[in-house]
Design an enzyme around this catalytic site. Sequence first.
Site, mmCIF file in Angstrom:
data_model
loop_
_atom_site.group_PDB
_atom_site.id
_atom_site.type_symbol
_atom_site.label_atom_id
_atom_site.label_comp_id
_atom_site.label_asym_id
_atom_site.label_seq_id
_atom_site.Cartn_x
_atom_site.Cartn_y
_atom_site.Cartn_z
ATOM 1 N N SER A 108 31.800 -72.487 1.220
ATOM 2 C CA SER A 108 31.704 -71.442 2.235
ATOM 3 C C SER A 108 31.402 -72.045 3.603
ATOM 4 C CB SER A 108 30.660 -70.396 1.820
ATOM 5 O OG SER A 108 30.657 -69.299 2.694
ATOM 6 N N ASP A 262 34.939 -68.546 8.765
ATOM 7 C CA ASP A 262 34.333 -69.743 8.192
ATOM 8 C C ASP A 262 35.377 -70.526 7.394
ATOM 9 O OD1 ASP A 262 34.609 -68.091 6.001
ATOM 10 O OD2 ASP A 262 32.592 -68.448 5.221
ATOM 11 N N ASP A 264 36.312 -71.044 4.321
ATOM 12 C CA ASP A 264 37.144 -70.426 3.283
ATOM 13 C C ASP A 264 37.602 -69.032 3.674
ATOM 14 O OD1 ASP A 264 34.481 -69.514 2.933
ATOM 15 O OD2 ASP A 264 34.905 -68.904 0.872
ATOM 16 N N ASP A 266 36.345 -66.092 4.353
ATOM 17 C CA ASP A 266 35.888 -64.812 3.814
ATOM 18 C C ASP A 266 34.890 -64.140 4.758
ATOM 19 O OD1 ASP A 266 33.778 -66.540 3.326
ATOM 20 O OD2 ASP A 266 33.514 -65.973 1.236
#
Length: 516
Positions: A108, A262, A264, A266
């Site tokens: 993340s 960010d 990834d 999400d």
Amino acid sequence: MPKIEFGTGGIRAEMGEAQGLMNRETVAVATQGLANYLNSHKTPGKELKACISHDSRNNSRLFAEVTRDVLCANGIKVYIFEGIRPTPELSYAVRTTGSDAGVMITASHNPKEYNGYKVFGSDGAQVTSPVDTDIVAEVARIRSIDQCLLDSPDKAPFEVLGEEMDRRYLDDILSLMLSPEARAKHPELKFVYTPLHGCGVNLVPRCLERLGFRNVFHVPEQDVPDGNFPTVVSPNPEEATALKMALDRARETGADIVLATDPDADRMGIAVRNDDGELVLLNGNQTASVLTYYILSRWKELGKLDGKQYLVKTIVTTELVREIAESFGVKVYNVLTGFKYIAEVVRRNEGKTTFVCGGEESYGFNVGEFVRDKDAQIACSMVAECACWAAEQGLTFYQLLQKIYARYGYRKEGLASLVLKGEDGSLRIREMMSSLRSDPPARLCGSPVVKVVDYLDTAKTGLPSSNVLQFFDEDGDVVSVRPSGTEPKIKFYFGARGDDADERLAKLRQQFVSAQ
């Protein structure tokens, strides 16, 4: 063998060769445990399938390929993306391919030293109890790396996912939009977008382009996927320093809104212009409140609200979201921290009532049921469209937020974390939680505490047991305290209400954090 634990975000650790760190062996063991779980729950005659994706972090592709090899060697057909893809697209692909599980290699928004391993179920959501504990139990039975299959004469095939899945994903995102006329009338709006060296680099711009937004400016240095995140200290859109280059680019181009995702893709952070034309950052609570108000307003205008809709928020997310939803007659579910719990509610209600949207204070938001995780592609698209809808009323995004405050009351939220590493740190965190349980505060900012909620008590909360405490006062302030599920820290979430909310927030910080 490495100790494997699933927290609120799955496995997340620094990379390295030692036990307990993220490396090939850790990934192989985790995947063998997952494969053993899947095979032990297999329906006779049914082919097992799994999806794999990864972000731009160092070693992410390597870890994704180790995951692929172990799953295939265990007779599980694999769909693996050709390159970096967002976590929410992995969730979408699990559902689209009819897979039994998914694995996303990501840490993340953690610093560059980290990587991680998220497991998703057949509904496209991150696994929750008892599935997560059952998988960990399978992992615990593996005593040697030699027990991990990396090749087998009976290995299953794998299929590469690419543009076709991207197109389907984008088509479904666009079907969620609500205001095509407003978008068409406001081509003048300008946006700056940065993926912070992550995997939103292709899909967020494509979403905005297909929605008709032509004035989208990039930060070229940050468009380069790079696990070292060379232009930021931390690739976290919650932190102002991560958006510095994007803010500079917005001042240079005269952009109205800054969008950042960010690694990834999400989570989403945004900045908007205030009444003085200055760029100000909005936190996750503020963005979720505006989007909730916008989406429910449009659903009402379109005649789509019939009492069979609902929203979901986490217990540490602003109560303003709940008040907005209830003012529209829409039911609200409160769940534990972590988007997987929002997805759990969606799964329970599937086919009965309709999930409109859901959010959490940590910059996660989602709309609709295509994806069962937070989705920055959807959130960025919805922010851009909401800005057009606000412009139709002669308002900026910032002024729409002020309109919401004027109707429901001014709010100010804050988050403070104490990092306490090692055994001594863990002991100190346990002592703080124990002290707050045995001797809870009688007042917040001088206002009497009228309710204390201990989420260890499932009988009273109706939720899974969790080490979280909440304190509510007579004036509408709320403080939530919880140890992190993925990092050595204890978190304090503050929510102040009233015209003096800024001052009250400072007092809450002083009362809970400075006292430590």
